[in-house]
Design an enzyme around this catalytic site. Structure first.
Site, PDB file in Angstrom:
ATOM      1  N   HIS A 140       0.782   6.832   6.254  1.00 13.23           N
ATOM      2  CA  HIS A 140       1.687   5.756   6.690  1.00 13.23           C
ATOM      3  C   HIS A 140       1.119   4.932   7.842  1.00 13.23           C
ATOM      4  O   HIS A 140       1.839   4.570   8.777  1.00 13.23           O
ATOM      5  CB  HIS A 140       3.039   6.335   7.074  1.00 13.23           C
ATOM      6  CG  HIS A 140       3.845   6.863   5.929  1.00 13.23           C
ATOM      7  ND1 HIS A 140       3.670   6.434   4.635  1.00 13.23           N
ATOM      8  CD2 HIS A 140       4.858   7.777   5.893  1.00 13.23           C
ATOM      9  CE1 HIS A 140       4.531   7.060   3.849  1.00 13.23           C
ATOM     10  NE2 HIS A 140       5.255   7.876   4.580  1.00 13.23           N
ATOM     11  N   HIS A 211      11.117   3.488   4.339  1.00 14.73           N
ATOM     12  CA  HIS A 211      11.242   4.952   4.296  1.00 14.73           C
ATOM     13  C   HIS A 211      12.679   5.375   4.606  1.00 14.73           C
ATOM     14  O   HIS A 211      12.912   6.226   5.477  1.00 14.73           O
ATOM     15  CB  HIS A 211      10.258   5.581   5.269  1.00 14.73           C
ATOM     16  CG  HIS A 211       9.866   6.979   4.935  1.00 14.73           C
ATOM     17  ND1 HIS A 211      10.716   8.045   5.088  1.00 14.73           N
ATOM     18  CD2 HIS A 211       8.705   7.495   4.445  1.00 14.73           C
ATOM     19  CE1 HIS A 211      10.098   9.166   4.741  1.00 14.73           C
ATOM     20  NE2 HIS A 211       8.868   8.854   4.333  1.00 14.73           N
ATOM     21  N   GLU A 349      10.480   5.593  -2.309  1.00 15.89           N
ATOM     22  CA  GLU A 349       9.628   4.619  -1.641  1.00 15.89           C
ATOM     23  C   GLU A 349       8.869   3.795  -2.680  1.00 15.89           C
ATOM     24  O   GLU A 349       7.918   4.278  -3.293  1.00 15.89           O
ATOM     25  CB  GLU A 349       8.648   5.322  -0.713  1.00 15.89           C
ATOM     26  CG  GLU A 349       9.313   6.232   0.314  1.00 15.89           C
ATOM     27  CD  GLU A 349       8.346   7.271   0.856  1.00 15.89           C
ATOM     28  OE1 GLU A 349       7.311   6.874   1.433  1.00 15.89           O
ATOM     29  OE2 GLU A 349       8.612   8.479   0.682  1.00 15.89           O
TER      30      GLU A 349
END
Length: 384
Positions: A140, A211, A349
């Site tokens: 991420h 998220h 996601e």
């Protein structure tokens, strides 16, 4: 996606209130307003350097969403059930400090959503190295990604916000200066829409996502194992021991990853499948049958039979990472005052595939000067 990585002490100290730094008073829960109309802005907290973190609240079409300028975090998302009773269906916190120990909760993710193997990739003959924050991988955007930045936020209509962030060249090891715009909006049809746009001044890779942890029964209500999920995906990307895709696009037939027909999330969760054991549950990219599309098309539907709430997810993206909240361990306490345990929320996601920069046969995530990255995901809510 696993929230195992924690923010480093350095990044927390830079961005969140710490001992010796006066924090803003603990804010109340998101207000009952606004009525359908102009976005409502208020202060949610302050960073150590005095920078305020704003909370913006939008309402329209029966929905109400509260968004933080820190990380573009969706702090709450209120949705009516079949009786018209509203509940917050996203996991989060009622003050700033807990977000230090809960990376990614409700946040915008970048520059690269999901994992990059070994924290490195080669683009146009040059290797780029990224921070390692997930064992030997980068996750991420590293430990100081877009979820840790204070975005510039402005109203963009009666129930819409525009968030902007500029990521300089070399940020977290990524090449090129990336200018990012994300639009959050609500519609009269009960939709929460996210539109992403980005440009660069040098070749780079980009994979943006959101998220949000969902629980359609309501935040703090317990597990999501009885939620019923369908995903229009006939293949998935199996992972190795460090949860990096092996490169295979495997059929879901006969596996726990077959959600082509709606089934309860918990039906196969304890099936003992090697992939589920490896990830301690679902933490896998499902390959959408539709591929990458110009406009959002249906990817998944999530339904809570008890409340009647249903969420249909449509996207332009070719994949959806289904994460079943495997690493929630009871140490985080949400807006309801209840601890989050394993499986108390799930993420869908929408994104390109994990480790695409190192997997040439995956859909490309390369963005070059003169091109515009565009992505849209729509969460449409109803209750029956």
């Amino acid at each position: 996606m696993s929230t195992t990585p924690r923010a480093t002490p350095e990044s927390v100290a830079r961005r969140l209130p710490t001992a010796g730094v006066p924090a803003a008073p603990r804010p109340a829960a998101a207000p009952d307003g606004p009525a359908d109309g102009a976005p409502l802005r208020e202060e949610f907290g302050r960073l150590p350097d005095g920078t305020p973190v704003e909370r913006w609240t939008l309402a329209r079409g029966g929905l109400r969403v509260a968004v933080l300028s820190l990380g573009g975090i969706v702090q709450s998302l209120d949705v009516p059930d079949r009786e018209g009773r509203r509940a917050n269906v996203s996991l989060g916190f009622d003050r700033l400090a807990p977000y230090a120990d809960a990376p990614y909760f409700g946040a915008l993710i970048g520059r690269y959503g999901n994992r990059v193997a070994g924290g490195r990739f080669t683009l146009e003959g040059r290797e780029h190295r990224l921070p390692l924050n997930d064992g030997g991988n980068s996750l991420h955007g590293g430990g100081d990604g877009f979820d840790r930045q204070v975005w510039r936020v402005a109203p963009a209509g009666p129930a819409a916000l525009t968030l902007r962030h500029t990521s300089p060249a070399g940020d977290a090891g990524y090449p090129g200066t990336l200018d990012v715009r994300v639009d959050y909006s609500l519609t009269d049809e009960g939709e929460f829409r996210i539109d992403y746009l980005a440009t660069t001044d040098a070749p780079t890779v980009v994979n943006l996502t959101s998220h949000i942890y969902f629980n359609l029964a309501g935040e703090g209500s317990g597990g999501i194992q009885d939620h019923r999920l369908s995903v229009a995906a006939g293949r998935y990307t199996p992972v190795g021991d460090s949860l990096i895709p092996t490169g295979e696009l495997a059929p879901v037939d006969g596996t726990p990853f077959d959600f082509r027909k709606e089934k309860a999330v918990g039906d196969d969760l304890r099936a003992g499948h090697p992939q589920l054991l490896r990830a301690q549950g679902y933490d896998h990219n499902l390959v959408l049958d539709k591929g990458t599309t110009a406009g959002p098309e249906r990817a998944a539907t999530l339904h809570d039979p008890a409340s009647g709430r249903r969420m249909t997810v449509s996207t332009t993206e070719p994949g959806v990472q289904f994460y079943s909240g495997n690493f929630l361990d009871g140490t985080l306490v949400g807006t309801s005052g209840r601890a989050y345990r394993q499986g108390d929320g799930l993420c869908l996601e929408t994104q390109h595939f994990p480790d695409s920069p190192n997997q040439p046969h995956f859909p490309s995530t390369v963005l070059r000067p003169g091109e515009t990255y565009r992505s849209t995901t729509v969460h449409a809510f109803s209750a029956h």
